[in-house]
Design an enzyme around this catalytic site. Sequence first.
Site, PDB file in Angstrom:
ATOM      1  N   GLY A  67      45.553  47.238  22.814  1.00  0.00           N
ATOM      2  CA  GLY A  67      44.624  47.346  21.686  1.00  0.00           C
ATOM      3  C   GLY A  67      43.356  46.545  21.930  1.00  0.00           C
ATOM      4  O   GLY A  67      42.243  47.027  21.667  1.00  0.00           O
ATOM      5  N   ARG A 110      53.647  40.202  24.861  1.00  0.00           N
ATOM      6  CA  ARG A 110      55.012  40.738  24.831  1.00  0.00           C
ATOM      7  C   ARG A 110      55.373  41.381  26.167  1.00  0.00           C
ATOM      8  O   ARG A 110      56.442  41.964  26.305  1.00  0.00           O
ATOM      9  CB  ARG A 110      55.142  41.759  23.694  1.00  0.00           C
ATOM     10  CG  ARG A 110      54.967  41.135  22.312  1.00  0.00           C
ATOM     11  CD  ARG A 110      54.891  42.183  21.205  1.00  0.00           C
ATOM     12  NE  ARG A 110      54.684  41.545  19.904  1.00  0.00           N
ATOM     13  CZ  ARG A 110      54.185  42.175  18.839  1.00  0.00           C
ATOM     14  NH1 ARG A 110      53.835  43.450  18.910  1.00  0.00           N
ATOM     15  NH2 ARG A 110      54.016  41.527  17.702  1.00  0.00           N
ATOM     16  N   ARG A 147      29.093  48.674  47.461  1.00  0.00           N
ATOM     17  CA  ARG A 147      29.444  50.032  47.013  1.00  0.00           C
ATOM     18  C   ARG A 147      29.950  50.048  45.572  1.00  0.00           C
ATOM     19  O   ARG A 147      29.830  51.062  44.875  1.00  0.00           O
ATOM     20  CB  ARG A 147      30.498  50.639  47.940  1.00  0.00           C
ATOM     21  CG  ARG A 147      31.872  50.002  47.841  1.00  0.00           C
ATOM     22  CD  ARG A 147      32.795  50.494  48.942  1.00  0.00           C
ATOM     23  NE  ARG A 147      34.181  50.054  48.764  1.00  0.00           N
ATOM     24  CZ  ARG A 147      34.638  48.843  49.062  1.00  0.00           C
ATOM     25  NH1 ARG A 147      33.813  47.908  49.534  1.00  0.00           N
ATOM     26  NH2 ARG A 147      35.913  48.541  48.899  1.00  0.00           N
ATOM     27  N   HIS A 148      30.465  48.910  45.123  1.00  0.00           N
ATOM     28  CA  HIS A 148      30.992  48.865  43.761  1.00  0.00           C
ATOM     29  C   HIS A 148      29.872  48.916  42.721  1.00  0.00           C
ATOM     30  O   HIS A 148      30.065  49.376  41.606  1.00  0.00           O
ATOM     31  CB  HIS A 148      31.845  47.616  43.565  1.00  0.00           C
ATOM     32  CG  HIS A 148      32.975  47.536  44.538  1.00  0.00           C
ATOM     33  ND1 HIS A 148      33.977  48.473  44.590  1.00  0.00           N
ATOM     34  CD2 HIS A 148      33.249  46.645  45.533  1.00  0.00           C
ATOM     35  CE1 HIS A 148      34.829  48.172  45.557  1.00  0.00           C
ATOM     36  NE2 HIS A 148      34.402  47.061  46.151  1.00  0.00           N
ATOM     37  N   ASN A 188      35.258  45.765  39.825  1.00  0.00           N
ATOM     38  CA  ASN A 188      34.797  46.299  38.532  1.00  0.00           C
ATOM     39  C   ASN A 188      33.882  45.348  37.778  1.00  0.00           C
ATOM     40  O   ASN A 188      33.405  45.692  36.696  1.00  0.00           O
ATOM     41  CB  ASN A 188      36.001  46.654  37.638  1.00  0.00           C
ATOM     42  CG  ASN A 188      37.046  47.484  38.354  1.00  0.00           C
ATOM     43  OD1 ASN A 188      38.163  47.036  38.605  1.00  0.00           O
ATOM     44  ND2 ASN A 188      36.694  48.696  38.737  1.00  0.00           N
ATOM     45  N   ASP A 240      45.133  38.224  18.612  1.00  0.00           N
ATOM     46  CA  ASP A 240      45.662  38.510  17.277  1.00  0.00           C
ATOM     47  C   ASP A 240      46.904  37.635  17.073  1.00  0.00           C
ATOM     48  O   ASP A 240      47.185  36.745  17.898  1.00  0.00           O
ATOM     49  CB  ASP A 240      45.920  40.020  17.087  1.00  0.00           C
ATOM     50  CG  ASP A 240      47.098  40.527  17.919  1.00  0.00           C
ATOM     51  OD1 ASP A 240      47.678  39.743  18.703  1.00  0.00           O
ATOM     52  OD2 ASP A 240      47.438  41.718  17.785  1.00  0.00           O
ATOM     53  N   GLY A 259      49.706  41.882  21.571  1.00  0.00           N
ATOM     54  CA  GLY A 259      51.097  42.075  21.967  1.00  0.00           C
ATOM     55  C   GLY A 259      51.221  42.754  23.325  1.00  0.00           C
ATOM     56  O   GLY A 259      51.981  42.314  24.189  1.00  0.00           O
ATOM     57  N   ARG A 271      29.040  52.370  41.604  1.00  0.00           N
ATOM     58  CA  ARG A 271      30.017  52.915  40.643  1.00  0.00           C
ATOM     59  C   ARG A 271      29.804  52.329  39.244  1.00  0.00           C
ATOM     60  O   ARG A 271      29.918  53.030  38.236  1.00  0.00           O
ATOM     61  CB  ARG A 271      31.435  52.633  41.151  1.00  0.00           C
ATOM     62  CG  ARG A 271      31.700  53.431  42.423  1.00  0.00           C
ATOM     63  CD  ARG A 271      32.729  52.845  43.329  1.00  0.00           C
ATOM     64  NE  ARG A 271      32.779  53.594  44.588  1.00  0.00           N
ATOM     65  CZ  ARG A 271      33.443  53.194  45.662  1.00  0.00           C
ATOM     66  NH1 ARG A 271      34.113  52.062  45.644  1.00  0.00           N
ATOM     67  NH2 ARG A 271      33.428  53.923  46.758  1.00  0.00           N
ATOM     68  N   GLY A 330      48.174  43.892  25.027  1.00  0.00           N
ATOM     69  CA  GLY A 330      46.874  43.824  25.706  1.00  0.00           C
ATOM     70  C   GLY A 330      46.117  45.144  25.617  1.00  0.00           C
ATOM     71  O   GLY A 330      44.930  45.204  25.925  1.00  0.00           O
TER      72      GLY A 330
END
Length: 148
Positions: A70, A109, A132-133, A99, A8, A66, A136, A68
């Site tokens: 949103g 910011r 194992r990840h 992940n 943005d 600003g 998940r 991260g």
Amino acid sequence: MNIALGSDHAGFQLKNNIAEYLKTANRSYKDYGVFSDEIADYPDIATLVAKAVLSGECSCGILICGTGIGMSIAANKYKEIRAALCSETYSARCARKHNDANILTMGSRVIGPGLAVDIVAAFLDTSFESGRHMRRLDKITSIENNPG
Ligand code: RB5
């Protein structure tokens, strides 16, 4: 690897810093805007980048606003998007290893350009460990498919 880049107005300058880094690192990217520091709404750009990743046009994304926050909230509304807000390199590496994050978000910011570039490099240079990840992540997919 084609990287979808977006911000943005608050993240516009840092996005330019990241684009410069990607150019010098010879990494291909596509810029989804914004293209000036005029006021813009982060969900609009999060949508463009999330869709670029989901369609396969880009293999991962980087979103900057600003804080991260949103950008990560908006991008994570899309099924199969795993957006990770990172302010240091350890989290950026784990976001990929554990992940399989497909979008990195950062706050202009919150962190400066030097650290942001290190975070981007850590994110792009780290692979998913699976094992194992994967179990998940499968559970996250089940939640997406059956949230009730
Ligand atoms: C814009 O002022 C700001 O709210 C936005 O960039 C972001 O930080 C929201 O999460």
